[in-house]
Enzyme design. Structure first.
Site, PDB file in Angstrom:
ATOM      1  N   SER A  72       0.849  -1.200   0.000  1.00  0.00           N
ATOM      2  CA  SER A  72       0.000   0.000   0.000  1.00  0.00           C
ATOM      3  C   SER A  72       0.880   1.243   0.000  1.00  0.00           C
ATOM      4  O   SER A  72       2.029   1.201   0.466  1.00  0.00           O
ATOM      5  CB  SER A  72      -0.870  -0.009   1.263  1.00  0.00           C
ATOM      6  OG  SER A  72      -1.501   1.243   1.450  1.00  0.00           O
TER       7      SER A  72
ATOM      8  N   TYR B  93      -1.465  -0.493  10.511  1.00  0.00           N
ATOM      9  CA  TYR B  93      -1.740  -0.852   9.114  1.00  0.00           C
ATOM     10  C   TYR B  93      -0.547  -0.477   8.232  1.00  0.00           C
ATOM     11  O   TYR B  93      -0.030  -1.306   7.473  1.00  0.00           O
ATOM     12  CB  TYR B  93      -3.019  -0.171   8.610  1.00  0.00           C
ATOM     13  CG  TYR B  93      -3.281  -0.500   7.152  1.00  0.00           C
ATOM     14  CD1 TYR B  93      -3.591  -1.799   6.766  1.00  0.00           C
ATOM     15  CD2 TYR B  93      -3.178   0.479   6.167  1.00  0.00           C
ATOM     16  CE1 TYR B  93      -3.796  -2.122   5.438  1.00  0.00           C
ATOM     17  CE2 TYR B  93      -3.387   0.167   4.825  1.00  0.00           C
ATOM     18  CZ  TYR B  93      -3.698  -1.138   4.463  1.00  0.00           C
ATOM     19  OH  TYR B  93      -3.888  -1.465   3.147  1.00  0.00           O
TER      20      TYR B  93
HETATM   21  P1  NDP Z   1     -11.579  -6.019   0.441  1.00  0.00           P
HETATM   22  O1  NDP Z   1     -12.017  -5.848   1.848  1.00  0.00           O
HETATM   23  O2  NDP Z   1     -12.564  -5.742  -0.646  1.00  0.00           O
HETATM   24  O3  NDP Z   1     -10.973  -7.492   0.230  1.00  0.00           O
HETATM   25  C1  NDP Z   1     -10.154  -8.085   1.205  1.00  0.00           C
HETATM   26  C2  NDP Z   1     -10.026  -9.568   0.941  1.00  0.00           C
HETATM   27  O4  NDP Z   1      -9.151 -10.141   1.935  1.00  0.00           O
HETATM   28  C3  NDP Z   1     -11.355 -10.306   1.025  1.00  0.00           C
HETATM   29  O5  NDP Z   1     -11.457 -11.239  -0.034  1.00  0.00           O
HETATM   30  C4  NDP Z   1     -11.267 -11.041   2.351  1.00  0.00           C
HETATM   31  O6  NDP Z   1     -11.959 -12.281   2.278  1.00  0.00           O
HETATM   32  C5  NDP Z   1      -9.758 -11.300   2.463  1.00  0.00           C
HETATM   33  N1  NDP Z   1      -9.389 -11.526   3.852  1.00  0.00           N
HETATM   34  C6  NDP Z   1      -9.325 -10.625   4.851  1.00  0.00           C
HETATM   35  N2  NDP Z   1      -9.045 -11.230   6.022  1.00  0.00           N
HETATM   36  C7  NDP Z   1      -8.928 -12.562   5.748  1.00  0.00           C
HETATM   37  C8  NDP Z   1      -8.679 -13.718   6.530  1.00  0.00           C
HETATM   38  N3  NDP Z   1      -8.470 -13.638   7.856  1.00  0.00           N
HETATM   39  N4  NDP Z   1      -8.644 -14.918   5.916  1.00  0.00           N
HETATM   40  C9  NDP Z   1      -8.855 -15.021   4.589  1.00  0.00           C
HETATM   41  N5  NDP Z   1      -9.076 -13.970   3.788  1.00  0.00           N
HETATM   42  C10 NDP Z   1      -9.137 -12.749   4.362  1.00  0.00           C
HETATM   43  O7  NDP Z   1     -10.319  -5.055   0.283  1.00  0.00           O
HETATM   44  P2  NDP Z   1      -9.299  -4.786  -0.948  1.00  0.00           P
HETATM   45  O8  NDP Z   1      -9.606  -5.596  -2.131  1.00  0.00           O
HETATM   46  O9  NDP Z   1      -9.208  -3.321  -1.096  1.00  0.00           O
HETATM   47  O10 NDP Z   1      -7.959  -5.260  -0.258  1.00  0.00           O
HETATM   48  C11 NDP Z   1      -7.075  -6.207  -0.838  1.00  0.00           C
HETATM   49  C12 NDP Z   1      -5.664  -5.864  -0.390  1.00  0.00           C
HETATM   50  O11 NDP Z   1      -5.322  -4.586  -0.915  1.00  0.00           O
HETATM   51  C13 NDP Z   1      -5.471  -5.749   1.116  1.00  0.00           C
HETATM   52  O12 NDP Z   1      -4.239  -6.342   1.451  1.00  0.00           O
HETATM   53  C14 NDP Z   1      -5.440  -4.241   1.372  1.00  0.00           C
HETATM   54  O13 NDP Z   1      -4.698  -3.908   2.503  1.00  0.00           O
HETATM   55  C15 NDP Z   1      -4.765  -3.772   0.096  1.00  0.00           C
HETATM   56  N6  NDP Z   1      -4.951  -2.390  -0.298  1.00  0.00           N
HETATM   57  C16 NDP Z   1      -6.204  -1.833  -0.476  1.00  0.00           C
HETATM   58  C17 NDP Z   1      -6.315  -0.513  -0.893  1.00  0.00           C
HETATM   59  C18 NDP Z   1      -7.636   0.153  -1.072  1.00  0.00           C
HETATM   60  O14 NDP Z   1      -7.678   1.415  -1.070  1.00  0.00           O
HETATM   61  N7  NDP Z   1      -8.723  -0.568  -1.248  1.00  0.00           N
HETATM   62  C19 NDP Z   1      -5.136   0.288  -1.203  1.00  0.00           C
HETATM   63  C20 NDP Z   1      -3.881  -0.387  -0.974  1.00  0.00           C
HETATM   64  C21 NDP Z   1      -3.809  -1.655  -0.565  1.00  0.00           C
HETATM   65  P3  NDP Z   1     -12.987 -12.843   3.401  1.00  0.00           P
HETATM   66  O15 NDP Z   1     -13.510 -11.673   4.171  1.00  0.00           O
HETATM   67  O16 NDP Z   1     -14.015 -13.578   2.607  1.00  0.00           O
HETATM   68  O17 NDP Z   1     -12.142 -13.746   4.219  1.00  0.00           O
HETATM   69  C1  8X3 Z   2      -5.096   1.506   1.585  1.00  0.00           C
HETATM   70  C2  8X3 Z   2      -4.755   2.909   1.234  1.00  0.00           C
HETATM   71  O1  8X3 Z   2      -4.483   5.264   2.187  1.00  0.00           O
HETATM   72  O2  8X3 Z   2      -6.298   3.901   3.066  1.00  0.00           O
HETATM   73  O3  8X3 Z   2      -3.959   0.761   1.762  1.00  0.00           O
HETATM   74  O4  8X3 Z   2      -4.026   3.436   3.678  1.00  0.00           O
HETATM   75  S1  8X3 Z   2      -4.888   3.907   2.638  1.00  0.00           S
END
Ligand code: NDP
Ligand code: 8X3
Length: 250
Positions: free
Chosen positions: A136, A149
């Site tokens: 991120s 985070y």
């Molecule tokens: P979502 O919440 O839409 O998706 C997160 C995914 O992670 C879900 O499929 C969830 O599945 C899975 N997950 C979370 N905890 C667990 C667990 N304990 N076991 C198994 N699976 C798990 O978020 P994003 O798609 O945005 O996030 C994906 C990645 O991108 C993350 O690592 C996030 O930190 C990162 N990210 C996101 C950004 C944003 O602005 N959206 C920016 C930068 C990075 P389920 O709940 O079904 O288990």
């Molecule tokens: C997710 C982006 O700016 O919310 O990783 O941390 S921010």
């Protein structure tokens, strides 16, 4: 030869879009997450020749190993690992933050990611495969309330660079992908279900979409095999950098 990707966090957001992107391009995919109904829907949509779904909590190392061991023929050799499952929990300053939230982030974003990576490394080396670790911008730019985070994502980025060094000469590619603001379920999860807060954050900002990130991961994974993207930071145009904060005595 058909390639196989292993995508964690496939029930939502980046992971779901990534599974769809690679499946459309003819890859086989192992898709994981906790929400069984969503994984089943994905399997129904893409067909079981194309996708194998495995429902487990990624923090449970035994369940992870059992899921790895239970993969059917055709899904045993992994050419690409997309370590995407992860989350933020809370936006409180450290002095008020929930220790449970902190542990959840560390267990998911750090411990589970290294556990799965370690388990799949021999296979990835044998396949001269690739790893895309979803970090991120929070790894690079601290912000108030980002505490654990951001630290967990800094770990992901540094671990990725360290992996690159260790995998020197193996042909395995490693990328840390560092997205900024993208509209997924991320903020809903971070706020423990506050849809209004999530909507307010993204309203009018034209954030990145999950498909934007899936396309980026696909691009990284399908570059010519002599090229490695070490780190890639990507943001929506609407988002940029803020200055330092200064506290003044009254
Ligand atoms: P979502 O919440 O839409 O998706 C997160 C995914 O992670 C879900 O499929 C969830 O599945 C899975 N997950 C979370 N905890 C667990 C667990 N304990 N076991 C198994 N699976 C798990 O978020 P994003 O798609 O945005 O996030 C994906 C990645 O991108 C993350 O690592 C996030 O930190 C990162 N990210 C996101 C950004 C944003 O602005 N959206 C920016 C930068 C990075 P389920 O709940 O079904 O288990
Ligand atoms: C997710 C982006 O700016 O919310 O990783 O941390 S921010």
């Amino acid at each position: 030869m058909i390639k196989t990707a292993f995508v964690t966090g496939a029930t939502s957001g980046f992971g779901l879009a990534t599974v769809q992107r690679f499946a459309e391009a003819g890859w086989r995919v192992v898709a994981t997450g906790r929400r069984v109904d969503r994984l089943q829907a994905l399997a129904d949509q893409l067909g079981r020749q194309r996708i194998h779904v495995a429902a487990f909590d990624i923090r449970d190392a035994d369940a992870m190993q059992a899921a790895l061991d239970a993969r059917p023929d055709g899904f045993g050799n992994i050419d690409l690992l997309v370590n995407n499952a992860g989350l933020a929990q809370g936006t409180q300053p450290a002095q008020h933050a929930s220790l449970d939230d902190w542990r959840t982030m560390i267990d998911t974003n750090v411990t589970a990611l290294v556990t799965l990576t370690r388990a799949l490394l021999p296979n990835l080396i044998a396949r001269r495969g690739g790893i895309v670790n979803v970090s991120s911008t929070a790894a690079n730019y601290p912000y108030a309330g980002g505490n654990v985070y951001g630290a967990s994502k800094a770990f992901v980025s540094q671990f990725s660079l360290g992996l690159r060094a260790d995998l020197h000469g193996t042909g395995v590619r490693v990328t840390t992908l560092e997205p900024g603001m993208a509209e997924t379920e991320f903020t809903l999860v971070r706020t423990h279900g506050d849809q209004a807060a999530s909507d307010a954050l993204y309203r009018g900002a034209q954030p990145m979409t999950a498909a934007d990130i899936a396309d980026t991961i696909y691009w990284i994974a399908t570059l010519p095999s002599h090229l490695n993207v070490n780190r890639l930071e990507i943001m929506p145009v609407s988002q940029s950098f803020a200055g330092f904060q200064v506290h003044r005595e009254a």
